[in-house]
Scaffold this active site. Structure first.
Site, PDB file in Angstrom:
ATOM      1  N   GLU A   1       0.825  -1.215   0.000  1.00  0.00           N
ATOM      2  CA  GLU A   1       0.000   0.000   0.000  1.00  0.00           C
ATOM      3  C   GLU A   1       0.862   1.269   0.000  1.00  0.00           C
ATOM      4  O   GLU A   1       0.613   2.224   0.730  1.00  0.00           O
ATOM      5  CB  GLU A   1      -0.959   0.005   1.196  1.00  0.00           C
ATOM      6  CG  GLU A   1      -1.973  -1.131   1.155  1.00  0.00           C
ATOM      7  CD  GLU A   1      -3.014  -1.033   2.250  1.00  0.00           C
ATOM      8  OE1 GLU A   1      -2.780  -0.316   3.253  1.00  0.00           O
ATOM      9  OE2 GLU A   1      -4.074  -1.672   2.126  1.00  0.00           O
TER      10      GLU A   1
ATOM     11  N   GLU B   1      -6.717  -7.621  -1.021  1.00  0.00           N
ATOM     12  CA  GLU B   1      -7.307  -7.537   0.320  1.00  0.00           C
ATOM     13  C   GLU B   1      -8.780  -7.159   0.219  1.00  0.00           C
ATOM     14  O   GLU B   1      -9.118  -6.017  -0.076  1.00  0.00           O
ATOM     15  CB  GLU B   1      -6.586  -6.497   1.196  1.00  0.00           C
ATOM     16  CG  GLU B   1      -5.206  -6.907   1.657  1.00  0.00           C
ATOM     17  CD  GLU B   1      -4.622  -5.936   2.684  1.00  0.00           C
ATOM     18  OE1 GLU B   1      -5.400  -5.161   3.297  1.00  0.00           O
ATOM     19  OE2 GLU B   1      -3.393  -5.953   2.882  1.00  0.00           O
TER      20      GLU B   1
END
Length: 844
Positions: free
Chosen positions: A196, A267
């Site tokens: 991320e 995710e």
């Protein structure tokens, strides 16, 4: 549009023939090695493993958050839930807690974990980091990295890149040595570098761009034969695949940054992680199923549930303020038990999508928009009957009728119906036909004998050595060796400076950057304060009585873990920053820089290791008299709870601190931090069975707060023996009725009908029917009540079908429950709600 080149096909065919011929001259050993290796490639449709396109259903399971003894059961249940891939982070601070000293044993045995996944015939996605976040202390980065001179984390910094490359190569070489990559015949088909990064990239400007390119080149240069992803990184450099994280990637993901890359969802958050002070929060399985069906209907081919099993943040491993229990609302709960209906409804979804596999992977996509809130997405393979359709209703309040290929389909509010042959509805995301469970914490009879608590109270330091003229930063002071750091100072007050007016009080004011604080003034405990996950800073202010002459201040700074996110992580600070006395006649006295501060790390009990049998003898324990000050250690013995079910300790009556069982760190507890409902965020704390002996288990608790009640602590056995069903008469029958044969979807039973299924776990059978109603019951599993409409024979019918059985199937229709053919509420769409209790036969 998908392209399948004839030239490429001919080239591949010729290559296969040549390779087959060359095998004649190879040794048997070489032939076996080539046969076992699996090439992993990709295109704009999917990953291609060993020449086959794959739909990948993956779940995050983190090896340090459960025990090796739990791994086989958790992995097996994941596979039975329809997963074919397990995703895990690699935790740098677990494997290299001290620079150059490595740990790959016990809960850190990554190789063993991956081999167990391989044994179950599943793939692995390896998320290397170096930064992982994961609500894990310091985002997985080891503390010692902070102290490398000149280092800046996660940017184009020489020191960080040198240590990261050494770590990455060490992990990947270890995987290669064990032949765990798909190219070697192993289960690892996908890797991830960084995590991320787009969330912090702007803070580093061009250095951030350079760092991402460097990380990409690093793993690609190792030629490991697997593709690599970067999640939440839309500008991921080639050949990295940019992947999505979030709850609704079917709507939020802009898609791959190149046409030749597949749509991967790394995710899909199955719930929200919890922090101390949180009120309960859940994510419904209907919402998860809707999001997955939508993603696959829009060219998605890989979804990973984060988490599929959350587990436990043992010891001091959680990030700041994060609870010891992690992602408990996942399909497999903290204890590894199936959380229904989340587990079963997603399993049915995977079955439905697998029925669509051929058209999804080889068909051409088409879209129709028949109404404002409705949408049809379908895939057809030209020249064949292969077809799959997704009929979506985005109206959150009402069902919608969709006409598709001459037939009307009623789609429930905010749901997607899946038709793997473009004709037959086999699954609807909002209609749950799998059973439900409610978790029970049963007080153990064996473990909860009268506890004989002994106590040891930490000595209060008066004047510690130190030469700092400001309070030392708490992360740097503790160096992640302890949650606790002491601060002491002394200062003199002239008699003339004491308040002159009657009723005027002096106040001690401490501004802290977090996380918590205990304070003593002139030897007297005056209280504590703390921040929260969202607002770490706080101000502690209490009246104090000053005396003319020398006064003494003692502060205990408390950590709840290191931060796990954001830029410039190496420059995050916490602990007391400003200390002053208010109300003196001479004005405010600032102690921050006008006094000399002494420091000490940790508790005496920690230094001596008194949480272990060996360390117990190093201090003098006293019998607990019913009352004790803060900073007290409590120890007692208990026998293991009966049965083989999961076990936990319920920390009722306690405040805040740490728990050990037989020297193993169970984790941090914080009962006194109440949420908006005036409740503790976490009450039960998991004790893995591998921590326990049959008898005389040592329980040690370090409690920060005074006047707690350890006698209220108890041990519990955890089960999901309350099993329920909640099925509407207009629901779609179970997808288990259907299979795909070539281009057709066929029923495997003569009568495809709607049923409710109830199943006990293990060797248990249905011992009692606690609730049954065919009508309009309300509530949920463990809390059903009758509505205004109910078939009187409901319980009788369910008992006939279910009592004494390990599993039962109940037809859901009017003829089963309205035997007199009378319907007292004809305009009501009926629902069957059932709740049963499972148990073992006395002979078992």
């Amino acid at each position: 549009m998908r392209k399948h080149s004839l030239d490429r096909w001919l080239f591949t065919a010729v290559l296969v023939v040549l390779l087959s011929s060359s095998c004649t001259f190879a040794s048997k050993k070489e032939v076996k090695k080539k046969r076992n290796g699996k090439e992993v490639t990709y295109d704009g449709t999917s990953l291609i493993v060993d020449g086959k396109r794959e739909l990948l259903f993956s779940g995050s399971i983190h090896y340090p958050r459960s025990t090796p003894e739990m791994w086989p059961s958790i992995i097996k249940r994941a596979k039975q839930g329809g997963l074919n891939t397990i995703q895990t982070y690699v935790f740098w601070n677990v494997h290299e807690p001290e620079q150059g000293k490595f740990n790959f044993s016990g809960r850190a045995d990554l190789v063993k974990f991956i081999k167990l996944i391989e044994k179950n015939g599943m793939y692995v996605t390896l998320r290397l980091g170096p930064f992982i976040q994961a609500e894990w202390t310091h985002g997985g980065l080891p503390y010692w990295l902070r102290e490398v001179p000149g280092i800046f984390f996660r940017t184009d910094n020489k020191q960080f890149k040198e240590h990261t490359e050494r770590y990455v190569r060490m992990i990947l070489d270890k995987m290669k040595e064990e032949k765990l990559f798909a190219s070697q015949g192993g289960p690892i088909i996908l890797g991830q570098i960084e995590n991320e990064y787009s969330a912090v990239q702007r803070a580093y400007k061009q250095d951030g761009v350079n760092y991402i390119k460097w990380g990409s080149k690093l793993v690609d240069s190792m030629n490991l034969g697997i593709p690599w992803v970067m999640c939440k990184q839309n500008d991921a450099p080639d050949p990295m695949i940019n992947a999505c994280n979030g709850r609704h990637c079917g709507d939020t993901f802009p898609g791959p940054n190149k046409e030749n890359k597949p749509s991967l969802w790394t995710e899909n958050w199955t719930t929200q992680f919890r922090v101390f002070g949180d009120a309960p929060v859940k994510r419904s399985v209907e919402d998860i199923a809707f999001s997955v069906a939508r993603f696959f209907s829009k060219n998605g081919s890989h979804v990973n549930y984060y988490m599929y099993h959350g587990g436990t943040n043992f010891g001091r491993t959680s990030a700041h303020y994060v609870t010891t229990r992690y992602y408990d609302d996942a399909p497999l709960d903290e204890y590894g038990l199936e959380k229904e209906p989340k587990y079963g409804h997603l399993k049915h979804l995977h079955n439905a999508l697998n029925l669509c596999k051929k058209p999804l992977l080889w068909g051409q996509p088409r879209t129709e928009k028949p109404g404002k809130d409705t949408e049809i997405r379908y895939y057809e393979q030209p020249g064949t009957k292969s077809c799959a359709a997704f009929l979506a209703n985005n109206n959150t309040e009402a069902a919608e009728t969709i006409k598709f290929r001459g037939k009307d389909y009623v789609i429930a509010p905010r749901s997607i119906s899946i038709l793997p042959d473009c004709k037959t509805v086999v699954y609807n995301t909002a209609q749950i036909v799998s059973h439900h469970t409610s978790r029970n914490f049963m007080k153990s009879k064996k473990a909860n004998k009268k506890f004989d608590f002994k106590v040891f109270t930490e000595p209060l330091p008066k004047k510690l050595e130190g030469n700092s003229y400001i309070p030392v930063e708490l992360y740097g002071l503790t160096k992640d060796k302890s949650d606790y750091g002491w601060y002491t100072t002394s200062f003199k007050v002239h008699e003339n400076h004491l308040p002159k007016k009657k009723g005027v009080k002096t106040n001690l004011r401490i501004a802290s950057l977090g996380h918590a604080l205990h304070v003593w003034f002139n030897g007297e405990y005056i209280g504590n304060g703390h921040g929260s996950h969202d607002e770490k800073s706080f101000v502690f202010q209490k009246p104090v009585t000053l005396k003319a002459g020398e006064n003494h201040l003692v502060m205990l700074g408390v950590l709840t873990g290191f931060p796990d996110s954001g830029s410039y992580l190496e420059h995050r600070y916490t602990g007391p920053r400003s200390v002053s006395i208010l109300g003196l006649s001479s004005g405010t006295l600032d102690l921050t820089e006008s006094s000399k501060w002494g420091n000490k790390v940790g508790m005496e009990g920690e230094r001596l290791g008194i949480q272990t049998e060996k360390g117990l003898k190093k201090v003098k324990w006293e019998k607990f008299s019913g009352k004790a000050p803060g900073l007290t250690w409590y120890q007692t013995y208990f026998d293991a709870p009966e049965s083989e079910s999961a076990a936990a300790i319920r920390m009722s009556g306690m405040g805040k601190g740490l728990i050990w069982v037989n020297g193993e760190g169970v984790g941090r507890y914080w009962m006194s931090f109440l949420n908006s409902l005036n409740q503790s965020t976490q009450i039960e704390y998991h004790i893995p069975r591998s921590f326990l002996k049959p008898k005389k288990n040592l329980l040690v608790i370090f409690e920060e707060e005074p006047n707690v009640k350890p006698e209220l602590i108890d041990f519990v056995i955890v089960n999901r023996d309350t099993v329920c069903s909640y099925v509407g008469e207009n629901y779609t029958p179970s997808v288990g009725h259907w299979i795909r044969k070539q281009d057709e979807v066929q029923a495997i039973t003569d009568n495809v009908s709607l049923t409710a299924t109830l199943k006990c776990s293990g060797n248990k059978k249905i011992a009692a029917v606690e609730f049954a109603s065919f009508g309009n019951p309300i509530g949920d599993c463990g809390n059903f009540t009758l509505g205004t409409c109910n078939a009187p024979v409901s319980k009788q019918v369910v008992e006939k079908h279910c009592l004494g059985k390990a599993e039962c199937v109940i037809p859901v229709n009017k003829s089963t429950f309205q035997q007199d053919k009378k319907d007292s509420c004809k305009n009501v769409v009926k629902t069957l709600a059932v709740q049963v209790k499972c148990g073992r036969d006395k002979k078992n």
